[in-house]
Design a protein around this motif. Structure first.
Motif, PDB file in Angstrom:
ATOM      1  N   PRO A   1      60.959 -22.667  50.208  1.00  0.00           N
ATOM      2  CA  PRO A   1      61.442 -21.809  49.123  1.00  0.00           C
ATOM      3  C   PRO A   1      60.445 -20.717  48.802  1.00  0.00           C
ATOM      4  O   PRO A   1      59.225 -20.935  48.862  1.00  0.00           O
ATOM      5  CB  PRO A   1      61.590 -22.781  47.944  1.00  0.00           C
ATOM      6  CG  PRO A   1      61.662 -24.138  48.560  1.00  0.00           C
ATOM      7  CD  PRO A   1      60.822 -24.069  49.787  1.00  0.00           C
ATOM      8  N   ALA A   2      60.937 -19.549  48.453  1.00  0.00           N
ATOM      9  CA  ALA A   2      60.064 -18.436  48.084  1.00  0.00           C
ATOM     10  C   ALA A   2      59.427 -18.701  46.723  1.00  0.00           C
ATOM     11  O   ALA A   2      60.012 -19.359  45.857  1.00  0.00           O
ATOM     12  CB  ALA A   2      60.860 -17.145  48.051  1.00  0.00           C
ATOM     13  N   ASP A   3      58.248 -18.153  46.526  1.00  0.00           N
ATOM     14  CA  ASP A   3      57.521 -18.372  45.277  1.00  0.00           C
ATOM     15  C   ASP A   3      57.817 -17.266  44.269  1.00  0.00           C
ATOM     16  O   ASP A   3      56.907 -16.653  43.702  1.00  0.00           O
ATOM     17  CB  ASP A   3      56.017 -18.477  45.542  1.00  0.00           C
ATOM     18  CG  ASP A   3      55.474 -17.254  46.271  1.00  0.00           C
ATOM     19  OD1 ASP A   3      56.282 -16.385  46.664  1.00  0.00           O
ATOM     20  OD2 ASP A   3      54.246 -17.161  46.445  1.00  0.00           O
ATOM     21  N   ASN A   4      59.106 -16.989  44.055  1.00  0.00           N
ATOM     22  CA  ASN A   4      59.502 -16.020  43.038  1.00  0.00           C
ATOM     23  C   ASN A   4      60.861 -16.417  42.486  1.00  0.00           C
ATOM     24  O   ASN A   4      61.475 -17.393  42.952  1.00  0.00           O
ATOM     25  CB  ASN A   4      59.532 -14.593  43.619  1.00  0.00           C
ATOM     26  CG  ASN A   4      60.473 -14.458  44.798  1.00  0.00           C
ATOM     27  OD1 ASN A   4      61.629 -14.864  44.740  1.00  0.00           O
ATOM     28  ND2 ASN A   4      59.979 -13.877  45.894  1.00  0.00           N
ATOM     29  N   ASP A   5      61.342 -15.688  41.500  1.00  0.00           N
ATOM     30  CA  ASP A   5      62.612 -16.017  40.846  1.00  0.00           C
ATOM     31  C   ASP A   5      63.756 -15.111  41.285  1.00  0.00           C
ATOM     32  O   ASP A   5      64.798 -15.067  40.635  1.00  0.00           O
ATOM     33  CB  ASP A   5      62.456 -15.921  39.318  1.00  0.00           C
ATOM     34  CG  ASP A   5      61.492 -16.963  38.771  1.00  0.00           C
ATOM     35  OD1 ASP A   5      61.466 -18.083  39.323  1.00  0.00           O
ATOM     36  OD2 ASP A   5      60.769 -16.646  37.811  1.00  0.00           O
ATOM     37  N   LEU A   6      63.594 -14.392  42.365  1.00  0.00           N
ATOM     38  CA  LEU A   6      64.641 -13.496  42.838  1.00  0.00           C
ATOM     39  C   LEU A   6      65.843 -14.292  43.342  1.00  0.00           C
ATOM     40  O   LEU A   6      65.686 -15.334  43.990  1.00  0.00           O
ATOM     41  CB  LEU A   6      64.116 -12.583  43.945  1.00  0.00           C
ATOM     42  CG  LEU A   6      62.993 -11.613  43.551  1.00  0.00           C
ATOM     43  CD1 LEU A   6      62.522 -10.834  44.772  1.00  0.00           C
ATOM     44  CD2 LEU A   6      63.472 -10.668  42.460  1.00  0.00           C
TER      45      LEU A   6
END
Length: 414
Positions: A105-110
């Motif tokens: 998972p990406a480390d942002n809230d997009l």
């Protein structure tokens, strides 16, 4: 009401922006696009590959077959296909020509984020896509930027969709200059009908379209559901035939169009009436999705099935009132359907959404409708559509997170 020349041009632009071709499910194809761009920047065959993805991308890519991979499913297959066979210049048609991969998972809230990093020896290259399927915002090699885009919204979707209303959509369908949009509508008919036919002919996914016809017979109503489901059977099964998407989704593009085309065939409708009915179906789908967003926990098939029913109502001579009642009735039936990613069961959800649309239209024909204050239904079709947008984009945000959590506890195919 009378549409201005400016409004007509905006409606034309919306259709031209939305009705574009894609080969394969759009989320894994977008991953392959990023992988192809990263590999091109690296300049050699990569030895390592890493994909960092937002939750909705993981959800929509992890269980669907990737075209031209021999039936392989999921994110790893999409990355590998983009690296091995992808041509970055083809964007969403990246797999039409065509080592181990780590995924996290990406480390942002997009909501929509894809970063693919590839490497060989000590060299590394990465490509980043944000916001929408073809929005390549960064290509970098060994810390040096090769490309950066400041685009944060879809430059291919600049026409103002907020001006859409059901009444304006119907009026536009009545008066549109078909020569302006005939080519894209004819392409939608040809492409989406072809993949539907392939779904009924071949062995794809769960064969939902075939099951419907075998179980319930080849009645006109069954066929409307089956042809839409069959297109998704093939698409989710990895068929390499391109489709014309709507609201960024091939399944929605199939669902909004193929039942209308089939209904026109059954009724021997003339070509002009069919094209105008497709305008209603496509724009009604887009109108609903404008408030929902490209990706959410709300199943987009519901919007497209509702759009198809609106197109069928128009094809059968219905005006604004009949179409508005059809839309409200359909939305009241199955707006709770969740999106738990792209996979073979999407075909069954499409069949249910088309059936809900047909029920909504049948109620309209019989002078029956769900009324203001009954659940999420409020007075005015566009107000009900607005409620659905809020339900999907705001109310189901936590649902989306829980769906992803449940999905990632087990691997597909078990």
């Amino acid at each position: 009401m009378s549409l201005t020349a400016c409004e007509k041009e905006i409606f034309n632009r919306i259709l031209k922006e939305e009705l574009v071709p894609a080969t394969g499910c759009t989320e894994p194809v977008a991953i392959a696009y990023a992988a192809a761009a990263a590999k091109k920047a690296l300049g050699c065959e990569p030895e390592v590959c890493e994909a960092e993805l937002s939750g909705n991308i993981i959800k929509n890519a992890r269980c669907v077959a990737v075209p031209n991979t021999g039936g392989l499913k999921g994110i790893e297959a999409a990355v590998a296909a983009g690296v091995v066979a992808g041509r970055a210049e083809l964007a969403l048609d990246v797999l039409s020509s065509a080592s181990g991969v780590s995924v996290r998972p990406a480390d942002n809230d997009l909501t929509f984020f894809i970063r693919v990093t590839v490497g060989a020896g000590s060299s590394r290259a990465k490509a980043v896509i944000e916001g929408f399927h073809t929005n390549l915002v960064l290509i970098e090699k060994d810390g040096r930027e090769l490309f950066r885009s400041g685009v944060k919204s879809n430059p291919c979707c600049v026409a103002d969709r907020s001006m859409l209303t059901v009444e304006k959509i119907v009026e536009f369908a009545d008066v549109a200059d078909l020569d302006e949009i005939r080519e894209i509508l004819e392409r939608q008919i040809a492409f989406n009908s072809a993949i539907s036919e392939e779904g009924l002919k071949g062995d794809w996914g769960a064969n939902v379209g075939k099951v419907i016809l075998k179980t319930f017979g080849d009645s006109p109503e069954s066929r409307l559901k089956a042809v839409a489901a069959a297109g998704s059977d093939a698409r989710m099964g990895g068929c390499d035939k391109p489709v014309i998407i709507v609201s960024g989704s091939g399944n929605q593009g199939i669902t909004a169009s193929v039942p209308v085309v089939e209904y026109a065939r059954q009724k021997a409708a003339d070509r002009e009436r069919l094209l105008r009915a497709l305008i209603v179906a496509d724009l009604t789908t887009i109108h609903q999705k404008t408030g929902i967003g490209r990706l959410s926990a709300y199943c987009g098939a519901v919007s497209a099935g509702c759009g198809a029913a609106a197109g069928i109502a128009y094809l059968n001579g219905g005006g604004y009132s009949e179409i508005a009642h059809t839309v409200v009735n359909a939305l009241a039936v199955c707006s709770g359907m969740i999106c738990d990613g792209a996979k073979p069961s999407c075909a069954a959800k499409i069949a249910v959404a088309v059936e809900a649309g047909l029920l909504g239209y049948a109620m309209s024909l019989n002078g029956k409708e769900f009324l203001d204050g009954e659940g999420i239904v409020v007075k005015g079709v566009d107000n009900t559509i607005k409620n659905i947008g809020e339900l999907a984009s705001e109310g189901m945000a936590q649902t989306d997170k829980k769906i992803l959590s449940l999905m990632t506890e087990k691997r597909c195919g078990r």
